[in-house]
Design a protein around this motif. Structure first.
Motif, mmCIF file in Angstrom:
data_model
loop_
_atom_site.group_PDB
_atom_site.id
_atom_site.type_symbol
_atom_site.label_atom_id
_atom_site.label_comp_id
_atom_site.label_asym_id
_atom_site.label_seq_id
_atom_site.Cartn_x
_atom_site.Cartn_y
_atom_site.Cartn_z
ATOM 1 N N GLU A 399 54.746 54.675 -7.030
ATOM 2 C CA GLU A 399 54.632 55.981 -6.395
ATOM 3 C C GLU A 399 54.203 55.777 -4.946
ATOM 4 O OE1 GLU A 399 52.102 58.604 -8.522
ATOM 5 O OE2 GLU A 399 53.182 58.397 -10.415
ATOM 6 N N ILE A 400 55.090 56.127 -4.037
ATOM 7 C CA ILE A 400 54.845 55.897 -2.612
ATOM 8 C C ILE A 400 53.999 57.031 -2.050
ATOM 9 C CG2 ILE A 400 55.888 55.510 -0.359
ATOM 10 C CD1 ILE A 400 56.510 53.347 -2.390
ATOM 11 N N LEU A 401 52.904 56.682 -1.413
ATOM 12 C CA LEU A 401 52.040 57.660 -0.759
ATOM 13 C C LEU A 401 51.950 57.322 0.723
ATOM 14 C CD1 LEU A 401 50.037 60.015 -0.760
ATOM 15 C CD2 LEU A 401 48.220 58.365 -1.276
ATOM 16 N N LEU A 402 52.520 58.200 1.543
ATOM 17 C CA LEU A 402 52.384 58.073 2.988
ATOM 18 C C LEU A 402 51.389 59.114 3.459
ATOM 19 C CD1 LEU A 402 56.119 57.560 4.059
ATOM 20 C CD2 LEU A 402 54.374 55.819 3.646
ATOM 21 N N PHE A 403 50.584 58.757 4.445
ATOM 22 C CA PHE A 403 49.501 59.624 4.893
ATOM 23 C C PHE A 403 49.980 60.565 5.996
ATOM 24 C CE2 PHE A 403 47.611 55.563 3.539
ATOM 25 C CZ PHE A 403 46.867 56.023 2.463
ATOM 26 N N PRO A 404 49.348 61.730 6.120
ATOM 27 C CA PRO A 404 49.694 62.635 7.222
ATOM 28 C C PRO A 404 49.440 61.952 8.565
ATOM 29 C CG PRO A 404 48.377 63.768 5.569
ATOM 30 C CD PRO A 404 48.342 62.316 5.217
ATOM 31 N N GLY A 405 50.464 61.860 9.379
ATOM 32 C CA GLY A 405 50.366 61.171 10.661
ATOM 33 C C GLY A 405 51.746 60.731 11.104
ATOM 34 N N THR A 406 51.811 59.894 12.111
ATOM 35 C CA THR A 406 53.093 59.403 12.601
ATOM 36 C C THR A 406 53.572 58.231 11.761
ATOM 37 O OG1 THR A 406 52.095 57.839 14.155
ATOM 38 C CG2 THR A 406 52.458 60.099 14.936
ATOM 39 N N VAL A 407 54.865 57.890 11.924
ATOM 40 C CA VAL A 407 55.415 56.730 11.224
ATOM 41 C C VAL A 407 54.679 55.469 11.667
ATOM 42 C CG1 VAL A 407 57.479 55.307 10.927
ATOM 43 C CG2 VAL A 407 57.682 57.800 10.943
ATOM 44 N N ALA A 408 54.411 55.361 12.963
ATOM 45 C CA ALA A 408 53.704 54.186 13.482
ATOM 46 C C ALA A 408 52.307 54.065 12.878
ATOM 47 C CB ALA A 408 53.611 54.271 15.008
ATOM 48 N N GLU A 409 51.612 55.182 12.754
ATOM 49 C CA GLU A 409 50.264 55.153 12.177
ATOM 50 C C GLU A 409 50.318 54.726 10.717
ATOM 51 O OE1 GLU A 409 48.049 58.640 14.827
ATOM 52 O OE2 GLU A 409 49.157 59.171 13.012
ATOM 53 N N ASN A 410 51.323 55.159 9.988
ATOM 54 C CA ASN A 410 51.452 54.761 8.584
ATOM 55 C C ASN A 410 51.761 53.283 8.458
ATOM 56 O OD1 ASN A 410 51.542 56.923 6.192
ATOM 57 N ND2 ASN A 410 52.053 57.939 8.126
ATOM 58 N N ILE A 423 53.938 46.503 14.758
ATOM 59 C CA ILE A 423 54.560 47.605 14.017
ATOM 60 C C ILE A 423 56.076 47.437 13.999
ATOM 61 C CG2 ILE A 423 55.026 50.092 14.082
ATOM 62 C CD1 ILE A 423 52.188 50.465 15.184
ATOM 63 N N ILE A 424 56.652 47.167 15.177
ATOM 64 C CA ILE A 424 58.102 47.015 15.269
ATOM 65 C C ILE A 424 58.568 45.785 14.494
ATOM 66 C CG2 ILE A 424 60.001 46.555 16.874
ATOM 67 C CD1 ILE A 424 58.501 48.234 18.934
ATOM 68 N N LYS A 425 57.813 44.695 14.573
ATOM 69 C CA LYS A 425 58.174 43.480 13.843
ATOM 70 C C LYS A 425 58.200 43.732 12.339
ATOM 71 C CE LYS A 425 56.631 38.736 12.970
ATOM 72 N NZ LYS A 425 55.582 37.714 13.254
ATOM 73 N N ALA A 426 57.183 44.471 11.831
ATOM 74 C CA ALA A 426 57.129 44.775 10.404
ATOM 75 C C ALA A 426 58.303 45.665 10.000
ATOM 76 C CB ALA A 426 55.803 45.455 10.059
ATOM 77 N N ALA A 427 58.625 46.639 10.840
ATOM 78 C CA ALA A 427 59.742 47.535 10.535
ATOM 79 C C ALA A 427 61.062 46.775 10.541
ATOM 80 C CB ALA A 427 59.778 48.673 11.547
ATOM 81 N N GLN A 428 61.230 45.857 11.476
ATOM 82 C CA GLN A 428 62.457 45.062 11.518
ATOM 83 C C GLN A 428 62.574 44.165 10.296
ATOM 84 O OE1 GLN A 428 61.869 43.195 15.354
ATOM 85 N NE2 GLN A 428 63.244 44.656 16.405
ATOM 86 N N LEU A 429 61.461 43.559 9.909
ATOM 87 C CA LEU A 429 61.476 42.673 8.749
ATOM 88 C C LEU A 429 61.775 43.454 7.473
ATOM 89 C CD1 LEU A 429 61.072 39.758 7.883
ATOM 90 C CD2 LEU A 429 58.625 40.207 7.635
ATOM 91 N N ALA A 430 61.343 44.721 7.431
ATOM 92 C CA ALA A 430 61.612 45.561 6.259
ATOM 93 C C ALA A 430 62.974 46.238 6.344
ATOM 94 C CB ALA A 430 60.515 46.622 6.133
ATOM 95 N N GLY A 431 63.703 46.016 7.459
ATOM 96 C CA GLY A 431 64.998 46.646 7.613
ATOM 97 C C GLY A 431 64.908 48.136 7.870
ATOM 98 N N ALA A 432 63.781 48.582 8.461
ATOM 99 C CA ALA A 432 63.566 50.013 8.665
ATOM 100 C C ALA A 432 63.577 50.406 10.135
ATOM 101 C CB ALA A 432 62.229 50.425 8.045
ATOM 102 N N HIS A 433 63.812 49.434 11.029
ATOM 103 C CA HIS A 433 63.723 49.715 12.472
ATOM 104 C C HIS A 433 64.765 50.736 12.903
ATOM 105 C CE1 HIS A 433 62.943 49.070 16.708
ATOM 106 N NE2 HIS A 433 64.219 48.724 16.913
#
Length: 569
Positions: A399-410, A423-433
């Motif tokens: 169950e995915i829980l994202l917190f109220p805030g920006t994508v970067a903050e999450n 943040i960008i490196k993690a998003a790229q590695l996850a294929g979400a950039h």
């Protein structure tokens, strides 16, 4: 600060305040016994100026007492808020009791800043004013003592007879609020299934019970408050009348009547105020008792020593989880043993309800086993500092829980000093950039509340980026492709291969066969136990026959993929 502790600054200014309150009765005594008899206007002016200065200082003391009370509330909040929040989010407080604990916290904060607390510091001065009455006239002092005894008896009855009703009112009110909070988070499902009428009816019944309990509690407490007020007024009249009788007999002066009446009010007023605010005092004391259990555990928690940076060797040794029921115990997991090395991917499969997700939560540290150990690089999980464990272990739950805030903050895990490059490196590695950059405001897009609503697949990819933000050495994924389309699943597979090559140990709980292609080993969990798949490769044996139209079970993989070491992967 415990409610039973004495605040010295508040006590000091309470002493000054109560002493300065004598200015009014002393002024009255001097007017009647000295000014009127002597006819001296000069004496009248001087004693009036002195009284005015004293009462001005009294007002300043009252203002300072109110400020001190507010500071006590602030001090309590600053001192305990972090520990309380850590206890609520760290498992020290059951989820169903979190609303009750927060309500108790606010009750104590409000009480510390209220007039009810200040009035408690006036009660100890009642004996002092009573002594002054005895010095003025023994009979008036005795009459006031009897009146104070009556008020104390009323206060005792108030406490004894309203205790149960106040407890019931608090309990039913908390249950109604908790129920409303729980269903409010599922508003879309409620509308889709047409549950609103039934839930409104149930919530109405709960609120009705809370209102009835509150009404019964207020009915009792208001009776005693009215009784105390009327008793005090009757006592004031009686004291005044008795003083007049003594004046007629020549035992008191006229000024002493008014002075004695005012001083007797200082004796009785704090007791009356305590009775009037008894409900709030009782609630605050009860709330602090509930908080104390959580705060004591957090404030006495032993600080763990920082461990060396791990390489990612995970060892699960005899992990079991047993839930105690009323009739018998239920084994959720039983004697789970395995190891995962850096750069290795272990896939955990099995029927629904077999305990796979529970095992993932235990490995991630979200739950604790009944017996057994989870070790990272030979160090037991409970000996890792929580923050350090969270840094080196990435986890994406079912169950995915994202917190109220920006994508970067999450992605940065709500860090106050987020690293944009990380943040960008993690998003790229996850294929979400690219996905994130397609949002209206990119990484600064707000989610939750009035923000953008994300699909299940989008949440999973952002949650994976969040798990990778701290460059973990161990990654635990529970059904990471459950909401992904084919493109998203291909991106996930590429990400997993990159992570394996970088030396990350990966555990995946999955129901999909496609993800097994990248696994080095497969482990099956069935009814909470490890089930051997194959003596050589630990992979499921293919069946020769299958019912037409039925999907092949896990024991019937089309290709028995051979074991691949982390290096060959």
């Amino acid at each position: 600060m415990a409610l039973s502790q004495v605040c010295r600054p508040l006590l000091v200014f309470s002493i000054f305040s109560n002493l300065l309150m004598l200015a009014a009765p002393l002024h009255m005594l001097q007017i009647y016994d000295r000014v009127l008899s002597s006819g001296s206007a000069e004496t009248l002016i001087y004693i009036s100026l002195i009284a005015a200065v004293a009462l001005t200082l009294f007002g300043i003391c009252e203002m300072i007492r109110a400020r001190i009370a507010q500071r006590l509330s602030t001090q309590f909040t600053v001192k305990h808020a972090d520990a309380l929040f850590a206890g609520m989010t760290g498992g020290a407080v059951p989820v169903e009791k979190s609303n009750e604990i927060m309500r108790s916290f606010n009750t104590v904060r409000t009480f510390l800043a209220s007039r009810s607390l200040i009035s408690l510091y006036d009660v100890p001065f009642s004996p002092f004013f009573l002594l002054l009455l005895y010095l003025l006239n023994f009979q008036v002092g005795l009459l006031t003592t009897i009146g104070a005894g009556v008020l104390i008896a009323v206060a005792w009855l108030n406490k004894k007879l309203t205790k149960d009703s106040q407890k019931k009112a608090s309990q039913t009110g908390t249950e109604a609020i908790a129920f409303a909070s729980a269903i409010a988070s599922r508003s879309e499902d409620i509308r889709a299934m047409g549950l609103l009428p039934a839930l409104v009816d149930r919530w109405g019944n709960m609120m009705g019970a809370a209102i009835n309990a509150e009404d019964a509690s207020v009915k009792q407490s208001s009776f005693f408050m009215a009784l105390s007020k009327s008793t005090r007024q009757i006592l004031q009249i009686t004291i005044m009348a008795w003083g007049a009788w003594l004046v007629l007999n020549g035992d008191m002066s006229g000024g002493m009547i008014f002075a004695a009446s005012m001083i007797s009010g200082k004796v009785l007023q704090p007791i009356e105020q305590m009775i009037g605010s008894w409900d709030g005092i009782n609630r605050a004391q009860s709330a602090y008792t509930d908080l104390e259990k959580v705060l004591y555990g957090q404030e006495n928690k032993i600080e763990k020593i920082t461990q060396p940076d791990p390489s990612g060797h995970l060892t699960i040794s005899n992990v079991s989880l047993t839930l105690d029921g009323q009739d018998k115990s239920l084994d959720i997991l039983k004697d789970i043993n395995f190891k995962v090395s850096p750069g290795e991917l272990l896939a955990i499969i099995g029927p629904s309800g077999s305990g796979k997700s529970t095992l993932a939560r235990i490995i991630a540290g979200a739950a604790s086993p009944s017996t057994g150990e989870v070790m990272l690089d030979g160090c037991v999980q409970k000996n890792w500092p929580t923050e350090q464990w969270g840094r080196w272990v990435g986890y994406v739950g079912q169950e995915i829980l994202l917190f109220p805030g920006t994508v970067a903050e999450n992605i940065s895990r709500m860090s106050s000093d987020e690293n944009e490059a990380q943040i960008i490196k993690a998003a790229q590695l996850a294929g979400a950039h690219n996905l994130i950059n397609s949002f209206p405001d990119g990484y600064m897009t707000k989610i939750g509340g009035d923000g953008v609503r994300l699909s299940g697949g989008q949440k999973q990819r952002i949650a994976l980026a969040r798990a990778l933000y701290s460059s973990p050495k161990l990654l635990i994924l529970d059904e990471p492709n459950a909401h992904l389309d084919q493109e998203g699943e291909n991106i996930l597979m590429k990400s997993l291969n990159r992570l394996k090559k970088s030396g990350v140990a990966i555990i995946i709980v999955t129901q999909r066969r496609s993800i097994l292609k990248t696994a080095n080993r497969i482990m099956m969990i069935k009814e909470g136990r490890q089930v051997p798949l194959n003596a050589n490769s630990e992979r499921p044996k293919p069946k020769t026959t299958a019912n037409a139209g039925e999907p092949a079970p896990y024991s019937s993989i089309a290709r028995p993929y051979p074991y691949r070491s982390p290096k060959s992967a």
